[in-house]
Design an enzyme around this catalytic site. Structure first.
Site, PDB file in Angstrom:
ATOM      1  N   GLY A  90      40.888  44.688  37.430  1.00  0.00           N
ATOM      2  CA  GLY A  90      39.761  43.845  37.046  1.00  0.00           C
ATOM      3  C   GLY A  90      39.984  42.396  37.422  1.00  0.00           C
ATOM      4  N   SER A  91      41.235  41.929  37.345  1.00  0.00           N
ATOM      5  CA  SER A  91      41.535  40.559  37.759  1.00  0.00           C
ATOM      6  C   SER A  91      41.297  40.376  39.250  1.00  0.00           C
ATOM      7  CB  SER A  91      42.995  40.220  37.409  1.00  0.00           C
ATOM      8  OG  SER A  91      43.176  40.224  36.016  1.00  0.00           O
ATOM      9  N   ASP A 198      34.976  43.882  29.999  1.00  0.00           N
ATOM     10  CA  ASP A 198      35.060  44.336  28.610  1.00  0.00           C
ATOM     11  C   ASP A 198      33.737  44.889  28.094  1.00  0.00           C
ATOM     12  OD1 ASP A 198      37.683  43.525  28.520  1.00  0.00           O
ATOM     13  OD2 ASP A 198      37.251  41.595  27.577  1.00  0.00           O
ATOM     14  N   SER A 223      36.862  46.458  35.010  1.00  0.00           N
ATOM     15  CA  SER A 223      38.283  46.797  34.981  1.00  0.00           C
ATOM     16  C   SER A 223      38.451  48.229  34.502  1.00  0.00           C
ATOM     17  CB  SER A 223      39.040  45.860  34.038  1.00  0.00           C
ATOM     18  OG  SER A 223      40.374  46.312  33.842  1.00  0.00           O
ATOM     19  N   HIS A 228      40.648  49.831  28.694  1.00  0.00           N
ATOM     20  CA  HIS A 228      39.223  49.555  28.891  1.00  0.00           C
ATOM     21  C   HIS A 228      38.352  50.786  28.667  1.00  0.00           C
ATOM     22  CE1 HIS A 228      39.125  45.312  29.947  1.00  0.00           C
ATOM     23  NE2 HIS A 228      40.309  45.509  30.508  1.00  0.00           N
ATOM     24  N   ASN A 296      44.353  42.342  50.655  1.00  0.00           N
ATOM     25  CA  ASN A 296      44.278  43.801  50.562  1.00  0.00           C
ATOM     26  C   ASN A 296      44.249  44.140  49.090  1.00  0.00           C
ATOM     27  OD1 ASN A 296      44.441  46.547  50.615  1.00  0.00           O
ATOM     28  ND2 ASN A 296      46.486  46.662  51.502  1.00  0.00           N
TER      29      ASN A 296
END
Length: 451
Positions: A90-91, A198, A223, A228, A296
């Site tokens: 997710g980041s 979230d 994410s 999650h 990547n």
């Protein structure tokens, strides 16, 4: 040595053994007893995820492949967008969403170094990190309680001639005021990035139209980390309805290259050696032509294989989260003298990630004492991520510089930092677990008031 007739027979026998292994060793069989560990989140899966993962493992296609293609297609159909791309977290999804908006192809709307991004300090750091690392300027706005989302009354005050985007998260599944934020962005020609990590499965209604969060803005992110709403281990997604942004997302995700050939394929575009790009010689291999400073960030097919099965279960996950949240809300309603309980946003149907609780300022109960009481009784608690990101050590070298701006004060943000925590509502929770948590919170409040 086993003599299989063919690979198909071998796969089926191996998978049958994996299913047997799941039922023997991984299937949850023990009923909950008060005092057992209650995690804030956990994976919910069965043998189907393990069988899908086994299929991908036996393929031994170690990068993005057929399972990733299947997931992207079905996820896009489910959430209601034209384009969805898997990434490794997710980041990374937030990084990719932000960097996409720095592409020169966007002309006057391109985010450049020194441009401003409206956001909040009360949240997860990787919503903000990409802007800071690129050299854009986060503009921090306060939030409201008990929704724990951006205070939309401060948006116009936060605006400047350098503002290019709003990038904020839907806090623990509760949508921010999408109607106000989207209107603001459209009025000022700003990009809207919804950090939906979230809130997957939350819905929001504007003018009678109801859609999933993450699909109202220009780009949405998700994410698939184990805690999650659904998981593939590590993993995330970036999605959009904008064709131009879709092409840019794919380029930045895949090394910044021009080429759209799928992994393992050459000359899919039919003009691999025909183009002229930058100052390269005419006919330079298009597969190694780079139009952006990319990355990547692809997911592996093994992760995607787990996601394919999780997605089938996901509608039931959403309903369980809603039921668990509602149960806790009812069970804790008598504690309003000391605790602020969460409230869903207007026009929203949240897919809750957790149950937020704030201790009132005038209560003799202290947040840290209450969370310690719960942790001692094996109930896992979490704070609302950074609380106030500006107060963290990562800001030490840029604090009070022009690397960021703060609009007004962050009174509610600081209040959350000092008084707020949350507990889980994940779909694997039973009524016994939820009742135990509610009982212990009530007992903890009473005990701490009597000290």
């Amino acid at each position: 040595m086993k003599n299989w007739k063919n690979e198909a027979e071998a796969r089926e026998e191996i998978k049958a053994l994996v299913a047997e292994y799941y039922h023997s060793f991984k299937e949850q069989k023990k009923s909950f007893e008060p005092g057992d560990r209650v995690s804030y989140a956990s994976r919910v899966f069965d043998e189907k995820e393990m069988l899908s993962l086994t299929d991908a493992t036996l393929d031994f296609w170690l990068t993005t492949g057929r399972f990733a293609d299947e997931f992207e297609k079905k996820f896009a159909e489910w959430i209601g967008v034209k384009h969805a791309y898997l990434v490794n977290s997710g980041s990374s999804a937030n990084l990719l969403a932000f960097m996409t908006l720095t592409a020169p192809e966007l002309g006057e709307r391109q985010i450049k170094r020194g441009d401003e991004i409206i956001t909040v300090a009360c949240g997860f750091p990787t919503t903000v990190t990409p802007a800071l690392q690129y050299g854009a300027v986060p503009v921090f706005v306060d939030v409201t309680v008990p929704q724990y989302n951006i205070d939309v009354r401060r948006l116009e005050e936060a605006l400047s001639e350098k503002t290019k985007a709003v990038m904020i998260a839907h806090t623990l599944g509760n949508p921010f005021d999408l109607s106000a934020v989207k209107t603001f962005c459209e009025k000022h020609s700003l990009w809207l990035v919804e950090d939906n990590c979230d809130a997957l499965g939350s819905r929001y209604t504007i003018n009678g139209e109801t859609k999933f969060t993450g699909t109202w803005g220009d780009i949405g992110t998700s994410s698939f980390y184990p805690p999650h709403h659904m998981t593939m281990g590590e993993g995330g997604a970036v999605y959009t309805n904008n064709v131009q942004l879709s092409k840019l997302i794919l380029s930045f995700r895949d090394w910044g290259r021009d080429c759209i050939c799928p992994s393992g394929q050459d000359n899919f575009c039919k003009h691999r050696f025909l183009g002229q790009y930058g100052e390269l010689p005419k006919g330079y291999d298009h597969k190694y032509t780079y139009s952006h400073f990319g990355y990547n960030l692809k997911v592996t097919d093994m992760q995607a294989a787990v996601g394919v099965e999780q997605l089938k279960k996901f509608p039931s996950f959403i309903e369980r989260r809603k039921e668990n949240w509602a149960f806790l809300r009812e069970q804790l309603s008598s504690l309003s003298e000391d605790l602020i309980l969460p409230e869903p946003a207007e026009n929203a149907d949240p897919s809750w990630f957790g149950f937020l609780i704030s201790v009132k300022k005038d209560s003799p109960v202290k947040r840290n004492a209450l969370t310690a009481y719960l942790e001692e009784r094996n109930i896992q608690t979490r704070l609302l991520f950074s609380g106030n990101l500006i107060k963290h050590p990562c800001f030490n070298q840029i604090r009070n510089t022009d690397a960021y701006r703060v609009v007004g004060d962050l009174t509610e943000t600081d209040y959350i930092m000092e008084h707020t925590f949350w507990i889980g509502v994940y779909p694997g929770m039973t009524k016994e677990m939820l009742s135990y948590m509610a009982e212990q919170i009530s007992a903890g409040v009473k005990a701490l008031k009597e000290q």
